[in-house]
Scaffold this active site. Structure first.
Site, PDB file in Angstrom:
ATOM      1  N   CYS A 107       0.836  -1.197   0.000  1.00 43.94           N
ATOM      2  CA  CYS A 107       0.000   0.000   0.000  1.00 43.94           C
ATOM      3  C   CYS A 107       0.880   1.260   0.000  1.00 43.94           C
ATOM      4  O   CYS A 107       1.831   1.352  -0.781  1.00 43.94           O
ATOM      5  CB  CYS A 107      -0.923  -0.094   1.223  1.00 43.94           C
ATOM      6  N   THR A 108       0.585   2.208   0.869  1.00 39.60           N
ATOM      7  CA  THR A 108       1.358   3.457   0.890  1.00 39.60           C
ATOM      8  C   THR A 108       2.671   3.337   1.670  1.00 39.60           C
ATOM      9  O   THR A 108       3.360   4.343   1.856  1.00 39.60           O
ATOM     10  CB  THR A 108       0.509   4.606   1.469  1.00 39.60           C
TER      11      THR A 108
END
Lengths: 201, 201
Positions: A107-108
């Site tokens: 993800c981030t």
């Protein structure tokens, strides 16, 4: 013997590390416990509150952990907004990444790897909602049509649940295809997402 | 307003509750935080060590939690070998299940629901490795070819990762198909399990 280190911090997204944790530890169990997985906290000791309120206790801090073969950085608000701008963490990630065999993000978490260096000049994946924001930082190519991306020893994945696929790929790369299949069978990872069709509720 | 209660105990399998936790809390976040998800421990306070070593802090104990709309029981060694034989827990599950709108299990959490009553006389799913063992207990029909099984207000699912699919189905049933799709998109749950083909590593 593989040692997996999963970084953890306030507002880390739960499944971002929870998915790979399950894959890595199930892989370790099927290999007779030869491998180790540890949660390494940005602050330690004391509980860490994740993005959706789950409280976990880390095993180690940044200055006190075993040498890592694999470093995994989860995403969540805490990754993108806080840890990507925390020089203590990005410095630690840069130093650990240099010695590790594999550096991964979910993800981030890619924002932390970009700030720390390992994702610079690389092809990476991140959560669909933050692809433009990551690319705007420069020195990075965001791949939008791959669940996970391997570039050298860097393994990045798309949002949240994508870490399960990426981690499963990695244990196969490290310990063989048949082993990865055994892990998958043990986790009964035969996804059947509902509501792909428009049918009566 | 939906309150999700996830039971937790020593040797609960991490992803069994971690997957549904992420789905339920992401669903809550997308609904403006109207909903609540809590971890309820068999012993409380103090950390709970899960099957693969993750330590989590529960929010509540068996005698101190909000009324639950949804009760979810994870699996793992702690479910099948310990809690299914713990009358304090099975008594609690039976009492809570009577008032809840939905009772769910993941993996071998089905053994607890069988011991406690809600799975008796029902069609259920469990981890592939324990299907015969569950059926041998009697008064239950194990469905072997469904990722998750809905029988009345009982929702049971297959091993470990299957809880993600089941939880996503449930938030759709509770709050609509379009909402479930939004949760799925936010979790980027578009699985791509590796090693389904036999190709060069």
């Amino acid at each position: 013997m593989t040692t997996y280190g999963l970084l953890i911090f306030e507002d880390a997204e739960e499944l971002d590390f929870g998915g790979p944790w399950e894959v890595f530890t199930m892989s370790a169990a099927l290999r007779g416990g030869a491998d180790t997985a540890v949660l390494i906290a940005e602050h330690h000791p004391g509980p860490v509150r994740c993005a959706k309120g789950l409280r976990v206790l880390p095993d180690h801090g940044l200055d006190d952990h075993p040498p890592l073969d694999v470093l995994l950085v989860p995403g969540g608000r805490g990754a993108r907004k806080v840890q990507a701008h925390n020089p203590v963490v990005t410095g630690w990630v840069a130093a650990v990444a240099e010695r590790a065999s594999w550096v991964a993000s979910v993800c981030t978490g890619a924002f932390v790897l970009h700030a720390a260096g390992p994702a610079r000049g690389r092809r990476v994946a991140t959560h669909w909602q933050h692809e433009e924001e990551l690319e705007a930082l420069g020195e990075v190519t965001v791949v939008r049509d791959a669940r996970y991306v391997v570039d050298g020893k860097l393994l990045t994945s798309q949002g949240v649940s994508a870490g399960i696929d990426a981690a499963l790929w990695l244990v196969g790369r490290l310990h063989g295809r048949e082993h990865a299949r055994a892990v998958r069978r043990q986790l009964q990872y035969e996804p059947a997402p509902p509501y792909l069709a428009d049918e009566p509720l």
